[in-house]
Design a protein around this motif. Structure first.
Motif, short mmCIF file in Angstrom:
data_model
loop_
_atom_site.label_atom_id
_atom_site.label_comp_id
_atom_site.label_asym_id
_atom_site.label_seq_id
_atom_site.Cartn_x
_atom_site.Cartn_y
_atom_site.Cartn_z
N ASP A 33 -1.79 -16.21 2.65
CA ASP A 33 -1.82 -14.75 2.66
C ASP A 33 -1.11 -14.18 1.44
OD1 ASP A 33 -3.17 -14.91 5.04
OD2 ASP A 33 -1.54 -14.13 6.28
N HIS A 34 0.02 -14.76 1.08
CA HIS A 34 0.75 -14.30 -0.09
C HIS A 34 -0.10 -14.45 -1.35
CE1 HIS A 34 3.79 -13.68 -3.10
NE2 HIS A 34 3.52 -14.86 -3.60
N GLU A 35 -0.73 -15.59 -1.50
CA GLU A 35 -1.55 -15.83 -2.69
C GLU A 35 -2.75 -14.89 -2.73
OE1 GLU A 35 -2.81 -17.01 -6.26
OE2 GLU A 35 -0.87 -17.43 -5.35
N LEU A 36 -3.38 -14.66 -1.57
CA LEU A 36 -4.51 -13.72 -1.51
C LEU A 36 -4.07 -12.31 -1.91
CD1 LEU A 36 -6.24 -14.83 1.81
CD2 LEU A 36 -7.16 -15.09 -0.51
N ALA A 37 -2.93 -11.89 -1.41
CA ALA A 37 -2.42 -10.55 -1.72
C ALA A 37 -2.05 -10.44 -3.19
CB ALA A 37 -1.23 -10.23 -0.84
N ARG A 38 -1.40 -11.45 -3.73
CA ARG A 38 -1.01 -11.44 -5.14
C ARG A 38 -2.24 -11.35 -6.04
NH1 ARG A 38 -0.44 -14.43 -9.45
NH2 ARG A 38 -1.31 -16.30 -8.53
N GLN A 39 -3.25 -12.15 -5.71
CA GLN A 39 -4.49 -12.15 -6.49
C GLN A 39 -5.20 -10.81 -6.39
OE1 GLN A 39 -4.97 -14.79 -8.39
NE2 GLN A 39 -6.69 -13.79 -9.37
N ALA A 40 -5.25 -10.25 -5.19
CA ALA A 40 -5.89 -8.95 -5.00
C ALA A 40 -5.19 -7.86 -5.81
CB ALA A 40 -5.92 -8.59 -3.52
N LEU A 41 -3.86 -7.91 -5.87
CA LEU A 41 -3.11 -6.94 -6.65
C LEU A 41 -3.41 -7.10 -8.14
CD1 LEU A 41 -0.96 -4.68 -6.57
CD2 LEU A 41 0.76 -6.47 -6.84
N LEU A 42 -3.39 -8.33 -8.61
CA LEU A 42 -3.68 -8.59 -10.03
C LEU A 42 -5.09 -8.16 -10.42
CD1 LEU A 42 -2.01 -12.10 -10.46
CD2 LEU A 42 -1.19 -9.91 -11.38
N GLU A 43 -6.04 -8.32 -9.51
CA GLU A 43 -7.44 -7.97 -9.78
C GLU A 43 -7.74 -6.50 -9.52
OE1 GLU A 43 -9.58 -10.71 -7.31
OE2 GLU A 43 -9.10 -12.43 -8.59
N GLY A 44 -6.77 -5.75 -9.03
CA GLY A 44 -6.99 -4.34 -8.76
C GLY A 44 -7.73 -4.04 -7.48
N ARG A 45 -7.85 -5.03 -6.61
CA ARG A 45 -8.53 -4.81 -5.32
C ARG A 45 -7.62 -4.13 -4.31
NH1 ARG A 45 -9.91 -9.63 -2.89
NH2 ARG A 45 -8.60 -10.82 -4.29
N ILE A 46 -6.32 -4.19 -4.53
CA ILE A 46 -5.35 -3.41 -3.77
C ILE A 46 -4.43 -2.75 -4.77
CG2 ILE A 46 -5.46 -4.90 -1.73
CD1 ILE A 46 -2.72 -6.02 -2.51
N ARG A 47 -3.75 -1.69 -4.31
CA ARG A 47 -2.84 -0.97 -5.19
C ARG A 47 -1.40 -1.30 -4.83
NH1 ARG A 47 -5.02 4.71 -4.12
NH2 ARG A 47 -3.09 5.32 -5.11
N PRO A 48 -0.50 -1.13 -5.79
CA PRO A 48 0.91 -1.40 -5.52
C PRO A 48 1.46 -0.50 -4.42
CG PRO A 48 0.52 -1.16 -7.88
CD PRO A 48 -0.74 -0.75 -7.18
N LEU A 49 2.41 -1.02 -3.71
CA LEU A 49 3.02 -0.29 -2.60
C LEU A 49 3.57 1.06 -3.04
CD1 LEU A 49 3.94 -0.13 0.32
CD2 LEU A 49 5.95 -1.49 -0.31
N ILE A 50 4.15 1.14 -4.20
CA ILE A 50 4.75 2.40 -4.66
C ILE A 50 3.69 3.51 -4.77
CG2 ILE A 50 4.58 1.93 -7.14
CD1 ILE A 50 7.47 3.15 -7.30
N GLU A 51 2.49 3.18 -5.20
CA GLU A 51 1.41 4.16 -5.29
C GLU A 51 0.92 4.57 -3.91
OE1 GLU A 51 -1.82 2.79 -7.74
OE2 GLU A 51 -0.49 2.34 -9.42
N ILE A 52 0.71 3.58 -3.06
CA ILE A 52 0.23 3.86 -1.70
C ILE A 52 1.26 4.70 -0.94
CG2 ILE A 52 -0.42 2.83 0.51
CD1 ILE A 52 -2.55 2.37 -1.63
N THR A 53 2.54 4.37 -1.11
CA THR A 53 3.61 5.10 -0.42
C THR A 53 3.62 6.57 -0.84
OG1 THR A 53 4.94 3.10 -0.21
CG2 THR A 53 6.10 5.20 0.00
N ALA A 54 3.47 6.84 -2.12
CA ALA A 54 3.47 8.23 -2.60
C ALA A 54 2.33 9.02 -1.95
CB ALA A 54 3.35 8.26 -4.12
N GLU A 55 1.15 8.44 -1.90
CA GLU A 55 0.02 9.13 -1.27
C GLU A 55 0.22 9.25 0.24
OE1 GLU A 55 -3.99 8.24 -2.48
OE2 GLU A 55 -3.26 7.48 -4.41
N PHE A 56 0.78 8.21 0.85
CA PHE A 56 1.01 8.24 2.29
C PHE A 56 1.97 9.37 2.66
CE2 PHE A 56 3.60 6.87 5.94
CZ PHE A 56 2.61 6.88 6.91
#
Length: 111
Positions: A33-56
């Protein structure tokens, strides 16, 4: 793995992803799960927590008590940030937010 330990580890992984670091996970599923999440972040498939938190925060009132990043499918293609929030009226809520779009997917009481 006990639920509490899994949640603690998931919070640690989310914090490490936010900081741009990496973490050695305890179990095979956690490492995957950690590797999948890290890869998704690097590839731009998910956004960093700081960005999501601001919108949330702009969408949902309350104090954020904790956040976890969860892999929602076995293929590792859907990620959700799970926010634990204390609402202004004193209720504890669990709010699932799409890790790519910051769209609120589900709100439920966290008893």
């Amino acid at each position: 793995m006990k639920t509490h330990l899994r949640k603690l580890l998931a919070s640690f992984v989310a914090a490490a992803l936010l900081a741009g670091g990496s973490v050695a996970a305890v179990g095979d599923d956690d490492a995957r799960d950690h590797e999948l999440a890290r890869q998704a972040l690097l590839e731009g498939r998910i956004r960093p927590l700081i960005e999501i938190t601001a919108e949330f925060k702009a969408q949902f009132a309350g104090e954020i008590l904790g956040v976890e990043l969860e892999v929602e499918d076995k293929a590792g293609t859907k990620f959700v940030y799970e926010f634990k929030v204390l609402t202004p009226d004193g209720k504890l809520k669990e709010v699932e937010v799409d890790a790519k779009t910051a769209k609120i997917l589900k709100i439920e009481d966290d008893d």
